[in-house]
Design a protein around this motif. Structure first.
Motif, short mmCIF file in Angstrom:
data_model
loop_
_atom_site.label_atom_id
_atom_site.label_comp_id
_atom_site.label_asym_id
_atom_site.label_seq_id
_atom_site.Cartn_x
_atom_site.Cartn_y
_atom_site.Cartn_z
N PHE A 1 18.67 6.66 -12.00
CA PHE A 1 18.11 7.42 -13.06
C PHE A 1 16.87 8.17 -12.52
O PHE A 1 17.17 9.55 -13.00
CB PHE A 1 17.43 6.49 -14.02
N LEU A 2 16.04 7.88 -11.73
CA LEU A 2 15.17 8.82 -11.25
C LEU A 2 15.50 9.68 -10.47
O LEU A 2 14.83 11.00 -10.51
CB LEU A 2 14.00 7.64 -10.28
N LEU A 3 16.56 9.86 -9.63
CA LEU A 3 17.30 10.77 -8.72
C LEU A 3 17.64 11.84 -9.75
O LEU A 3 17.57 13.17 -9.64
CB LEU A 3 18.34 10.22 -7.87
N ARG A 4 18.27 11.55 -10.80
CA ARG A 4 18.89 12.37 -11.91
C ARG A 4 17.95 13.03 -12.80
O ARG A 4 18.10 14.37 -12.93
CB ARG A 4 19.79 11.36 -13.15
N GLU A 5 16.89 12.64 -12.73
CA GLU A 5 15.59 13.18 -13.59
C GLU A 5 14.76 13.67 -12.49
O GLU A 5 13.67 14.55 -12.90
CB GLU A 5 14.76 12.15 -14.25
N MET B 1 12.74 12.95 -10.26
CA MET B 1 11.48 11.96 -10.07
C MET B 1 11.48 11.60 -8.75
O MET B 1 10.35 11.06 -8.02
CB MET B 1 11.37 11.19 -11.00
N VAL B 2 12.50 11.56 -7.87
CA VAL B 2 12.44 11.08 -6.37
C VAL B 2 13.77 11.89 -5.83
O VAL B 2 14.33 12.51 -6.22
CB VAL B 2 12.88 9.50 -6.35
N LEU B 3 13.46 11.86 -4.58
CA LEU B 3 14.46 12.63 -3.57
C LEU B 3 15.75 12.05 -3.21
O LEU B 3 16.60 12.66 -3.11
CB LEU B 3 13.46 13.14 -2.07
N GLU B 4 15.75 10.82 -3.14
CA GLU B 4 17.00 10.26 -2.94
C GLU B 4 16.91 8.52 -3.36
O GLU B 4 15.86 8.05 -3.66
CB GLU B 4 17.25 9.91 -1.39
N ASN B 5 18.02 7.73 -3.33
CA ASN B 5 18.13 6.57 -3.88
C ASN B 5 18.29 5.77 -2.63
O ASN B 5 19.63 5.67 -2.06
CB ASN B 5 19.27 6.51 -4.88
N ASN C 1 0.83 -1.23 0.12
CA ASN C 1 -0.02 0.17 0.01
C ASN C 1 0.89 1.12 0.06
O ASN C 1 0.35 2.36 0.78
CB ASN C 1 -1.04 -0.12 1.25
N LEU C 2 1.94 1.29 -0.66
CA LEU C 2 2.80 2.44 -0.62
C LEU C 2 2.44 3.07 -1.95
O LEU C 2 2.07 2.84 -3.29
CB LEU C 2 4.27 1.84 -1.06
N GLN C 3 2.06 4.73 -1.78
CA GLN C 3 1.77 5.30 -2.84
C GLN C 3 2.62 5.89 -3.63
O GLN C 3 2.22 6.79 -4.48
CB GLN C 3 0.69 6.47 -2.12
N SER C 4 3.87 6.14 -3.13
CA SER C 4 4.93 6.98 -3.66
C SER C 4 6.12 6.12 -3.77
O SER C 4 6.45 5.62 -2.85
CB SER C 4 5.09 8.14 -3.29
N LEU C 5 7.05 6.42 -4.88
CA LEU C 5 8.44 5.64 -4.86
C LEU C 5 9.34 6.61 -3.75
O LEU C 5 10.53 5.88 -3.32
CB LEU C 5 9.20 5.93 -5.94
N ASN C 6 8.78 7.61 -3.30
CA ASN C 6 9.68 8.37 -2.42
C ASN C 6 9.32 7.89 -1.05
O ASN C 6 10.03 7.98 -0.06
CB ASN C 6 9.39 9.91 -2.22
N ASP C 7 8.28 6.86 -0.91
CA ASP C 7 7.93 6.35 0.35
C ASP C 7 9.01 5.11 0.70
O ASP C 7 8.84 4.68 2.01
CB ASP C 7 6.52 5.71 0.48
#
Length: 301
Positions: A85-89, A91-95, A43-49
């Motif tokens: 890649f998402l961090l570079r773009e 789209m997320v705050l951290e890896n 039930n995670l809503q975001s990749l940042n979670d």
């Protein structure tokens, strides 16, 4: 939440910037889809979670599936690259995968066929038949050049230079390389192309200039070549499990055993990194025995 847009963005990156092969992309897609299913179940809503504790939970689910350490490492490496890649773009705050340590994997020695066993298999093939001429050509190319089976099925007639005895191979990441082939492969290929391949082509077949064709005249697949090799081994009554990649291992092993330079073997195999080739520097029983007999003062009377 719909995570699909993140995969589409990463897919463009893999295809355009990384020029990744079709098989690599399929592998990445499978690993990322598996991760997305896990996030949905949690039930995670975001990749940042996703934080370190979530990753540890995901790692536990992979272990519960009885996956090998190598497979788990591949999963984590895929996701680490994905988040990079998402961090570079932005789209997320951290890896969150940066601080995760991968489980150590044992260094396995590549399985290979001894030269005598390879000779026995090649000599067992009936070359008087149409398919026999094709089959000997397939084995001579795989063993004589060390190409991957995926590279072998993509070979076309215009990529063979019989004067220089080389083939132009398209490898991983669509990287091209020239690979030489020897007299045995040369003879087998010429005989197949001249006498066997034309007979395989029918009115309904679509050869499309591909080198190796199946019994219906269509391009052979990697699975088709594996089935052919299995049948040849069975007919030869050899108690060995031989697959196309084992022939690639044998190609590299026999070259190094006979004094080939490691860098040269790296180029022939199409490896980007030397470390990928160094796994073949293991010592075979034959080399050990020969070194012992030659060097030890008590080896011979």
């Amino acid at each position: 939440m719909n995570f699909f847009k993140y995969w589409l963005a990463y897919l463009d990156y893999l295809q355009i910037e990384k020029n990744a092969s079709k098989l690599t992309i399929q592998s990445y897609e499978k690993d990322i889809a598996n991760f997305f299913e896990f996030l949905t179940s949690e039930n995670l809503q975001s990749l940042n979670d996703v934080d370190y504790s979530i990753i540890r939970t995901y790692l536990t689910t992979l272990y519960d599936k009885d996956l090998s350490k190598r497979s788990i490492n591949r999963h984590i490496s895929t996701l680490r690259s994905f988040y990079k890649f998402l961090l570079r773009e932005q789209m997320v705050l951290e890896n969150p995968f940066v601080h995760l340590h991968l489980p150590k994997t044992a260094h396995t020695i590549p399985d290979f066929v001894y030269q005598e066993e390879m000779k026995m298999l090649l000599e067992s093939i009936d070359q008087s038949t149409m398919l026999g001429k094709r089959n000997i050509a397939i084995l001579e190319v795989l063993y004589g050049t060390g190409v991957r089976v995926s590279e072998c099925v993509q070979l076309t007639l215009d990529r063979i230079d019989f004067d220089l005895q080389t083939i132009l191979v398209t490898g991983k990441g669509n990287k091209e390389r020239y690979v030489p082939f020897g007299d045995y492969a040369n003879q087998a290929l010429q005989l197949y192309i001249k006498e066997s391949r034309p007979l395989l082509i029918t009115e309904k077949s679509q050869p499309q200039n591909f080198l190796f064709l199946n019994a219906r005249g269509n391009p052979l697949t990697a699975r088709g070549i594996r089935l052919i090799i299995n049948k040849l081994v069975e007919e030869a009554a050899i108690t060995l499990h031989i697959h196309p990649h084992k022939l690639r291992h044998s190609f590299a092993t026999h070259l190094l055993d006979n004094g080939a330079d490691l860098r040269a073997v790296q180029e022939l195999l199409g490896h980007s990194h030397l470390s990928s080739t160094q796994i073949y520097t293991h010592v075979t029983k034959d080399r050990l025995r020969n070194v012992y007999k030659t060097a030890h003062p008590r080896a011979k009377r």
